[in-house]
Scaffold this motif. Structure first.
Motif, mmCIF file in Angstrom:
data_model
loop_
_atom_site.group_PDB
_atom_site.id
_atom_site.type_symbol
_atom_site.label_atom_id
_atom_site.label_comp_id
_atom_site.label_asym_id
_atom_site.label_seq_id
_atom_site.Cartn_x
_atom_site.Cartn_y
_atom_site.Cartn_z
ATOM 1 N N ILE A 223 51.919 -49.073 2.501
ATOM 2 C CA ILE A 223 51.723 -50.368 1.862
ATOM 3 C C ILE A 223 51.163 -51.397 2.845
ATOM 4 C CG2 ILE A 223 54.111 -51.097 2.294
ATOM 5 C CD1 ILE A 223 52.030 -51.949 -0.808
ATOM 6 N N TYR A 224 51.573 -51.296 4.112
ATOM 7 C CA TYR A 224 51.086 -52.246 5.115
ATOM 8 C C TYR A 224 49.710 -51.849 5.646
ATOM 9 C CZ TYR A 224 55.642 -54.371 4.825
ATOM 10 O OH TYR A 224 56.760 -55.006 4.350
ATOM 11 N N TRP A 225 49.386 -50.559 5.607
ATOM 12 C CA TRP A 225 48.025 -50.158 5.930
ATOM 13 C C TRP A 225 47.051 -50.789 4.933
ATOM 14 C CZ3 TRP A 225 49.127 -44.168 6.493
ATOM 15 C CH2 TRP A 225 49.915 -43.955 7.643
ATOM 16 N N ALA A 226 47.403 -50.709 3.657
ATOM 17 C CA ALA A 226 46.554 -51.312 2.624
ATOM 18 C C ALA A 226 46.471 -52.827 2.800
ATOM 19 C CB ALA A 226 47.098 -50.969 1.242
ATOM 20 N N ALA A 227 47.609 -53.451 3.110
ATOM 21 C CA ALA A 227 47.622 -54.910 3.314
ATOM 22 C C ALA A 227 46.728 -55.290 4.491
ATOM 23 C CB ALA A 227 49.048 -55.390 3.553
ATOM 24 N N GLY A 228 46.735 -54.486 5.550
ATOM 25 C CA GLY A 228 45.903 -54.765 6.707
ATOM 26 C C GLY A 228 44.421 -54.730 6.373
ATOM 27 N N LEU A 229 43.999 -53.765 5.556
ATOM 28 C CA LEU A 229 42.597 -53.686 5.156
ATOM 29 C C LEU A 229 42.212 -54.855 4.259
ATOM 30 C CD1 LEU A 229 42.291 -49.838 4.503
ATOM 31 C CD2 LEU A 229 41.527 -51.130 6.502
ATOM 32 N N THR A 233 39.386 -57.748 5.272
ATOM 33 C CA THR A 233 38.304 -58.016 4.324
ATOM 34 C C THR A 233 38.216 -59.507 4.017
ATOM 35 O OG1 THR A 233 38.549 -55.822 3.325
ATOM 36 C CG2 THR A 233 37.404 -57.497 2.026
ATOM 37 N N ILE A 234 39.370 -60.125 3.766
ATOM 38 C CA ILE A 234 39.390 -61.570 3.502
ATOM 39 C C ILE A 234 38.841 -62.343 4.702
ATOM 40 C CG2 ILE A 234 40.908 -63.568 3.138
ATOM 41 C CD1 ILE A 234 42.750 -61.714 1.524
ATOM 42 N N ALA A 235 39.273 -61.961 5.902
ATOM 43 C CA ALA A 235 38.843 -62.661 7.110
ATOM 44 C C ALA A 235 37.343 -62.503 7.342
ATOM 45 C CB ALA A 235 39.625 -62.133 8.311
ATOM 46 N N GLY A 249 26.484 -55.218 13.846
ATOM 47 C CA GLY A 249 26.546 -53.775 13.662
ATOM 48 C C GLY A 249 27.029 -53.381 12.277
ATOM 49 N N ASN A 250 27.311 -52.102 12.132
ATOM 50 C CA ASN A 250 27.718 -51.536 10.848
ATOM 51 C C ASN A 250 29.179 -51.884 10.556
ATOM 52 O OD1 ASN A 250 28.309 -49.864 8.641
ATOM 53 N ND2 ASN A 250 26.829 -48.336 9.321
ATOM 54 N N LEU A 251 29.429 -52.366 9.328
ATOM 55 C CA LEU A 251 30.800 -52.692 8.942
ATOM 56 C C LEU A 251 31.698 -51.453 8.945
ATOM 57 C CD1 LEU A 251 30.434 -55.279 6.031
ATOM 58 C CD2 LEU A 251 31.415 -55.672 8.293
ATOM 59 N N ALA A 252 31.112 -50.278 8.730
ATOM 60 C CA ALA A 252 31.911 -49.051 8.733
ATOM 61 C C ALA A 252 32.583 -48.840 10.085
ATOM 62 C CB ALA A 252 31.039 -47.850 8.384
ATOM 63 N N VAL A 253 31.913 -49.245 11.158
ATOM 64 C CA VAL A 253 32.494 -49.110 12.497
ATOM 65 C C VAL A 253 33.704 -50.031 12.630
ATOM 66 C CG1 VAL A 253 32.026 -49.227 14.985
ATOM 67 C CG2 VAL A 253 30.200 -48.581 13.406
ATOM 68 N N ILE A 254 33.583 -51.243 12.088
ATOM 69 C CA ILE A 254 34.698 -52.196 12.137
ATOM 70 C C ILE A 254 35.882 -51.670 11.344
ATOM 71 C CG2 ILE A 254 35.460 -54.480 11.361
ATOM 72 C CD1 ILE A 254 32.764 -55.573 12.142
ATOM 73 N N TYR A 255 35.627 -51.188 10.131
ATOM 74 C CA TYR A 255 36.725 -50.719 9.284
ATOM 75 C C TYR A 255 37.373 -49.457 9.855
ATOM 76 C CZ TYR A 255 36.303 -54.019 5.445
ATOM 77 O OH TYR A 255 36.341 -55.163 4.688
ATOM 78 N N LEU A 260 42.320 -47.370 12.439
ATOM 79 C CA LEU A 260 43.021 -46.702 13.543
ATOM 80 C C LEU A 260 43.980 -47.669 14.237
ATOM 81 C CD1 LEU A 260 40.109 -44.617 15.116
ATOM 82 C CD2 LEU A 260 42.062 -43.750 13.814
ATOM 83 N N PHE A 261 43.532 -48.920 14.403
ATOM 84 C CA PHE A 261 44.399 -49.906 15.047
ATOM 85 C C PHE A 261 45.614 -50.208 14.179
ATOM 86 C CE2 PHE A 261 45.545 -54.400 15.877
ATOM 87 C CZ PHE A 261 45.965 -54.246 17.185
ATOM 88 N N ILE A 262 45.394 -50.294 12.859
ATOM 89 C CA ILE A 262 46.512 -50.521 11.940
ATOM 90 C C ILE A 262 47.521 -49.381 12.032
ATOM 91 C CG2 ILE A 262 47.130 -50.607 9.490
ATOM 92 C CD1 ILE A 262 44.482 -52.151 9.056
#
Length: 365
Positions: A223-229, A233-235, A249-255, A260-262
């Protein structure tokens, strides 16, 4: 079993009157407010000019200072003691003293020197303000010399500011704010959530069921992994709409780096809750490590400026690697390949932290 546990966590999250609002409002407030106030840009430096020359060049220097967006011309005096008195009172940040006959000696072999005195109680404002003032004076002197001797007026060099051409400090800080948001939402909240169940006794019901420690931990984290994404996204949307800052750069790299950080930071939060008996213990434990993460991972201060021993410690901090990924992708357009070692480090941290989260959970009172 895992599906049932996840459903239970989602229901518990939705029924909480505070958490859903926090996930949406917290990143909005932080992204709308903090980039304006967390800045190292130095502006509105109060300058007092002691003009002992009263010449064309001294007038040009004063005009340059008055026209600059970085300075506020506080006063022009003829006595250094008057300006020094204002510096003592805190009304002036920098004093520029132009000596008598400065213009006459400017083009000679032994020109008189200008004097800059800075109030360094605020060392950052004093030192940077003095540097800005020196640059402004250099421009004024160069213009005067060009008028006197046009043959020597060519530019000696050109300056290109790569990756952040506007020199806006908030472009450097916005990626860091995204990371701070995720530390709080996906690290702090899971820790407090689990400890709260300990304090109210609901975890005892889990302890007498056949639920495995891995299923229980995973259900807590998803649930917190989803909240982190959602938070990132909002930010990212706010950074684009309000500040015009989007990833080069590519947003896929950021996500990918964010996910992984989450994983890593949420696993760390569960470890903190597992070894804490009360909410107070968990808060102090997490607060200590969040401060370490923020101060030693390159979020606020460059790692290269730290002592050598401190630089070695930063390799043990997950945010160090995500900071590099975020700023490199946002400002430089880095690719997966460019960031491969940072991704590898985050993968290792994610595995270790989540295994540790599962192992430190004991199904017993």
């Amino acid at each position: 079993m895992l599906k049932v546990l996840i459903k239970k966590e989602i229901l518990q999250f939705r029924r909480n009157s505070f958490l859903p609002k926090l996930v949406v409002m917290f990143p909005l407030i932080v992204m709308l407010l903090m980039p304006w106030v967390t800045t190292m840009d130095v502006r509105h430096v109060n300058v007092s000019v002691v003009d002992g020359d009263h010449s064309q060049i001294s007038n040009r220097i004063i005009e340059k200072i008055n026209a600059s967006e970085y300075f506020t011309l506080h006063s022009v005096t003829s006595a250094f003691d008057v300006s020094m008195s204002e510096l003592d009172k805190g009304n002036v940040d920098v004093i520029l003293e132009i000596p008598q006959d400065y213009e006459k000696t400017m083009l000679t072999e032994n020109p008189k020197r200008l004097s800059i005195s800075a109030n360094s109680v605020n060392s950052n404002k004093g030192s940077i303000g003095a540097q800005y003032l020196a640059q402004t004076i250099s421009q004024a002197v160069a213009e005067q010399r060009a008028m006197t001797s046009p043959s020597n007026s060519g530019e000696l060099f050109t300056i290109q500011n790569r990756y952040n051409p506007t020199l806006e400090y908030r472009n450097f800080m916005i990626p860091a704010l995204l990371i701070i948001l995720m530390i709080i939402i996906t690290g702090f909240l899971p820790a407090l959530n689990l400890v709260s169940e300990k304090e109210i006794g609901t975890i005892e019901q889990i302890n007498v069921t056949p639920v495995s420690r891995f299923s229980f931990t995973l259900a807590k984290l998803i649930i917190y992994w989803a909240a982190g994404l959602v938070v990132i996204t909002i930010a990212l949307i706010v950074a684009w709409l309000v500040y015009g800052l989007s990833a080069v750069g590519n947003l896929a790299v950021i996500y990918a780096g964010a996910f992984l950080f989450i994983l890593a930071i949420s696993g760390f939060g569960i470890i903190a809750s597992n070894i804490s008996s009360t909410m107070q213990q968990a808060i102090f434990f997490m607060f200590f490590f969040v401060m370490v993460f923020m101060l030693m991972s390159g979020l606020l201060t460059p790692i290269e400026s730290m002592p050598q021993w401190a630089q070695h410690i930063t390799y043990l901090l997950p945010p160090r690697y995500f900071v590099t990924i975020m700023r490199s992708v946002f400002l430089k357009g880095a690719t997966f390949y460019d960031m491969r070692y940072n991704f590898l480090a985050l993968i290792i941290f994610a595995i270790v932290m989540n295994i540790g989260a599962a192992l430190t959970y004991k199904k017993q009172n």
